[in-house]
Design an enzyme around this catalytic site. Structure first.
Site, PDB file in Angstrom:
ATOM      1  N   LEU A 432       0.743  -1.191   0.022  1.00 58.60           N
ATOM      2  CA  LEU A 432       0.002   0.046  -0.017  1.00 58.60           C
ATOM      3  C   LEU A 432       0.766   1.317  -0.009  1.00 58.60           C
ATOM      4  CD1 LEU A 432      -2.835  -0.939   2.679  1.00 58.60           C
ATOM      5  CD2 LEU A 432      -2.824  -1.165  -0.097  1.00 58.60           C
ATOM      6  N   GLY A 435       6.777   4.372   4.486  1.00 56.50           N
ATOM      7  CA  GLY A 435       7.009   5.641   5.432  1.00 56.50           C
ATOM      8  C   GLY A 435       8.355   5.588   5.624  1.00 56.50           C
ATOM      9  N   SER A 439       7.102  -0.362   5.860  1.00 57.21           N
ATOM     10  CA  SER A 439       6.209  -0.198   4.602  1.00 57.21           C
ATOM     11  C   SER A 439       4.862  -0.734   5.380  1.00 57.21           C
ATOM     12  CB  SER A 439       6.661  -1.173   3.760  1.00 57.21           C
ATOM     13  OG  SER A 439       7.933  -0.872   3.223  1.00 57.21           O
ATOM     14  N   VAL A 440       3.761  -0.586   4.334  1.00 59.03           N
ATOM     15  CA  VAL A 440       2.235  -0.801   4.653  1.00 59.03           C
ATOM     16  C   VAL A 440       1.790  -1.798   3.847  1.00 59.03           C
ATOM     17  CG1 VAL A 440      -0.136   0.141   5.289  1.00 59.03           C
ATOM     18  CG2 VAL A 440       2.237   1.468   5.899  1.00 59.03           C
ATOM     19  N   ASP A 549       2.442  15.784  13.081  1.00 59.38           N
ATOM     20  CA  ASP A 549       2.671  15.635  11.728  1.00 59.38           C
ATOM     21  C   ASP A 549       1.323  15.412  10.959  1.00 59.38           C
ATOM     22  OD1 ASP A 549       4.184  14.792   9.629  1.00 59.38           O
ATOM     23  OD2 ASP A 549       4.536  12.900   9.852  1.00 59.38           O
TER      24      ASP A 549
END
Length: 759
Positions: A432, A435, A439-440, A549
């Site tokens: 997906l 970052g 990772s996602v 953020d």
């Protein structure tokens, strides 16, 4: 030339008269080419044609004509009368048509004597020889032969004997018959290979008993699926399935069977030594005696018991899980040339016999006891499941994250016990995004639940690895106590030796950044999204949590238009005074007090980031998007807010202007912004808030800007220049509010007069 001894299997007295129907016997001397040579007043029909037509559909009208002699191989005499066509019989067997002459019973007896169960075996054309040689199932006589150990000949009933076949199956094409008309068919394999076949596949010993055993009327065993070839023996019928029940050798080991043993039938003297070497993760070994071991990774999506590069014989072997997650297949088998050319075997393979079961069981029991101290036997069902693409299965642990590895994290941090997800096993799916620290991926549980998986590598050493561990501990600690409809829900955490997985709620539509890039945003969308962001941000501020953020990339949207705050890696729960000093966040969305390393900041920093996020949704781009990050730091550090376009609605411009006030004490709170006309929809009664450029004196006491003689710009926290000199310098500079690039900024700085700088 094979000689017909009688047109039927009758008595021996009528052999003389029946020889006339054969094709040129020695007694006849060619009299078979005349009707007078038949041995009687009434001519007996003889074999006129033997044809294997390739047509699948037999047409009686077309195929009964005798004018197509050019398309067949005929053994008939040119003096054949057309009237004799009435004596022909048509036999259709399977999908091929045959035209023969003479008595059908006599022909059947001839086929049986020749070792063929059908006329098709005698009519193979040269063009079909290669395919038939490889794939055809050869026929055998209906009765088993009597084999003579002295001469190697096979004898059938009525004392009929024939020598071994002269056909070599290794030839590319069959030899032609003596008359050169049709290729000779392989009647049967040579006798040596037939005896070898009986030894290996049919019976342990050769049957050579006279009497009723060889009676042609007595049915015999069906022939094997494949006959032996000149290059070696082919694969026999599939072996019976392996029993995977629990054995007495261990709870997770394979049970030894009569024909399938875990280890080899024979064991060398150094068997125990080999197992001790396997325990120490020694690489694959193969010595002169033919003993080898195979180490394979458990990540291969193949059946380890079958697809091993060393043992390809469908025989089980000990699959031992090593400490590093690999599987060790230890199968000790002596080399045997009888299985050299098996389809899935090699020089290490061996066909197991029942007589070796007891000896192999004793050997395997001793070997498994030695390896069971430090290793565990892999479940055989797990090995077979690896043939299919297997999902990533993560084992659950309850140890604090700070105890993952002493080499990864050296700083003291609070121990966080991960929350268990509501499922046992899960599979990692589509990527997906990524970052700073991981990772996602999309994940799915066994019960069908979809979720997002944040994967972080804990094996990274150095400062980045320690920072990742601290950030993850902070994120897990915060998410464990957060439950709000506008904040991504935390589902649980799992980890392995070098990976950490954080399970979060899955929002299919992605982030707001992807949304406005793909579709753009309406004014009503911006209004609705801003209200939801404020609601979630108020929930965090009430619990003394600063997100730090806030931006469109960290705000996710679901299919119902609900936005949720995500990525709490930068979030921090402040002390009772509500101040923080860490320099974290994204440059384009950072507040001026966050850029200054000497200043403290509080929840007002999130309000600045919120104003930049709303401006990003309205302009479909980040603030200061045309500048590099170092230029953004310089502009924000000198107290300059991003420009607000004039074509926006008044309520929206006023909302953004109030959020982007340089003085943090003048920024409104979340409660005040929720009552703003842009959110409530009421008309504005007062003027729109104007964003002025504050003087540098408001921040000059805490920081300084070092303008060197070079064209570069350096921002330093050391007080190396007088605040008064910097203020005069900046006031005399003629710089546009939004320079296009750093090159434009440098050129304008170089145009400043030396007199103004000296003053």
């Amino acid at each position: 030339m094979i000689e017909e001894r009688g047109s039927s299997r009758g008595s021996r007295e009528d052999r003389g008269s029946s020889r006339g129907s054969s094709r040129g016997s020695f007694e006849d001397k060619g009299s078979s080419h005349d009707w007078k040579g038949m041995g009687g007043s009434t001519p007996r029909p003889r074999l006129t044609r033997l044809v294997a037509k390739k047509d699948r559909n037999y047409d009686a009208k077309v195929d009964s004509d005798f004018d197509d002699d050019s398309s067949v191989h005929s053994t008939s005499s040119p003096r054949l009368s057309p009237a004799s066509s009435d004596n022909l019989s048509k036999i259709t067997i399977g999908q091929q048509s045959f035209r023969v002459g003479g008595d059908v019973d006599n022909l059947k007896a001839l086929y049986e004597a020749l070792g063929a169960t059908s006329p098709a075996a005698l009519g193979i054309e040269a063009s079909d020889w290669e395919s038939r040689r490889k794939s055809a199932v050869y026929s055998r006589p209906t009765s088993p032969p009597r084999v003579s150990h002295d001469t190697g000949q096979s004898s059938y009933s009525h004392d009929f004997q024939f020598p071994a076949s002269r056909v070599d199956s290794s030839l590319e094409s069959p030899p032609l018959s003596p008359r050169g008309l049709a290729p000779m068919s392989p009647v049967r394999p040579i006798e040596v290979e037939w005896r070898k076949h009986r030894n290996n596949y049919a019976k342990p010993t050769i049957s050579n008993r006279p009497g009723r055993e060889n009676n042609p009327l007595k049915p015999s065993q069906p022939p094997p699926t494949m006959f032996p070839q000149s290059s070696g023996l082919r694969t026999p019928d599939p072996l019976p399935p392996i029993d995977t029940s629990t054995s007495r050798l261990g709870r997770e080991s394979l049970e030894l069977q009569n024909r399938h043993t875990t280890l080899g039938a024979y064991s060398p003297p150094g068997l125990r030594k080999v197992h001790s070497e396997l325990t120490g993760l020694v690489s694959a070994r193969s010595d002169g005696a033919g003993w080898a071991s195979d180490i394979e990774s458990a990540k291969r999506n193949e059946d380890l018991a079958v697809a091993s590069p060393v043992f390809r014989d469908n025989l089980p072997s000990a699959a031992v899980a090593m400490p590093n997650g690999s599987l060790v297949r230890a199968s000790f088998t002596p080399r045997d040339s009888n299985r050299m050319n098996s389809v899935r075997s090699n020089s290490h393979g061996l066909r197991w016999n029942s007589c070796h079961a007891q000896e192999a069981e004793a050997i395997a029991k001793t070997a498994l006891e030695e390896t069971s101290n430090g290793l565990r036997i892999e479940d055989p069902e797990r090995i077979r499941d690896l043939e299919k693409p297997s999902p990533l299965i993560i084992e659950k642990v309850d140890e604090p994250l700070s105890e993952v590895s002493s080499s990864v994290s050296t700083e003291s941090s609070p121990s966080v016990i991960p929350k268990r997800p509501p499922w046992d096993t899960w599979a990692k799916g589509e990527f997906l995004g990524s970052g700073t620290f991981g990772s996602v991926y999309e994940g799915v549980a066994r019960n069908g639940t979809f979720f997002a998986v944040k994967e972080v590598n804990l094996a990274d050493e150095g400062k980045l690895g320690r920072q990742a561990v601290k950030q993850l501990e902070r994120e897990i600690a915060l998410l464990s106590d957060i439950q709000h409809p506008n904040i991504v829900q935390y589902l649980g955490t799992e980890r392995t030796e070098d990976k950490l997985y954080i399970f979060l709620e899955l929002l299919n539509k992605g982030s707001l950044a992807n949304l406005y890039r793909k579709y753009g945003l309406f004014y009503e969308q911006i209004k609705a999204y801003t209200e939801q962001i404020l609601t979630g941000l108020k929930y965090l501020h009430d619990r003394k949590i600063i997100h730090r953020d806030i931006k469109c990339a960290n705000i996710l949207v679901d299919t119902n238009g609900v936005v949720k705050l995500a990525d709490f890696g930068m979030a921090k729960q402040v002390e009772k005074f509500g101040f923080a000093k860490s320099f974290v966040g994204s440059a384009h969305w950072m507040a001026p007090e966050v850029v200054d390393p000497k200043q403290q900041y509080n929840f007002a920093a999130d309000i600045w980031s919120l104003g930049c996020t709303v401006l990003e949704m309205a302009t479909e781009g980040p603030p200061f998007g045309e500048l590099e990050f170092i230029a953004v730091f310089w502009k924000i550090g000198r107290g300059e807010a991003p420009l607000i376009p004039d074509d926006l609605e008044d309520e929206l411009k006023d909302f953004i202007a109030q959020c982007l006030q340089v003085d943090a004490s003048k920024r409104p709170t979340c409660d005040m912004l929720l009552a703003h006309p842009f959110i409530t929809g009421e008309e504005m009664t007062g003027p729109v808030t104007q964003m002025g450029t504050p003087g540098l004196s408001t921040i000059s006491e805490e920081r300084s800007v070092d303008m060197s003689v070079t064209s570069s710009i350096a921002v330093s926290s050391n007080s190396g220049t007088s605040p008064r000199v910097i203020e005069n310098l900046v006031n005399h500079l003629s710089i546009e509010r939004r320079p296009k690039s750093m090159r434009t900024l440098r050129s304008e700085l170089s145009m400043s007069s030396a007199e103004s700088i000296a003053s």
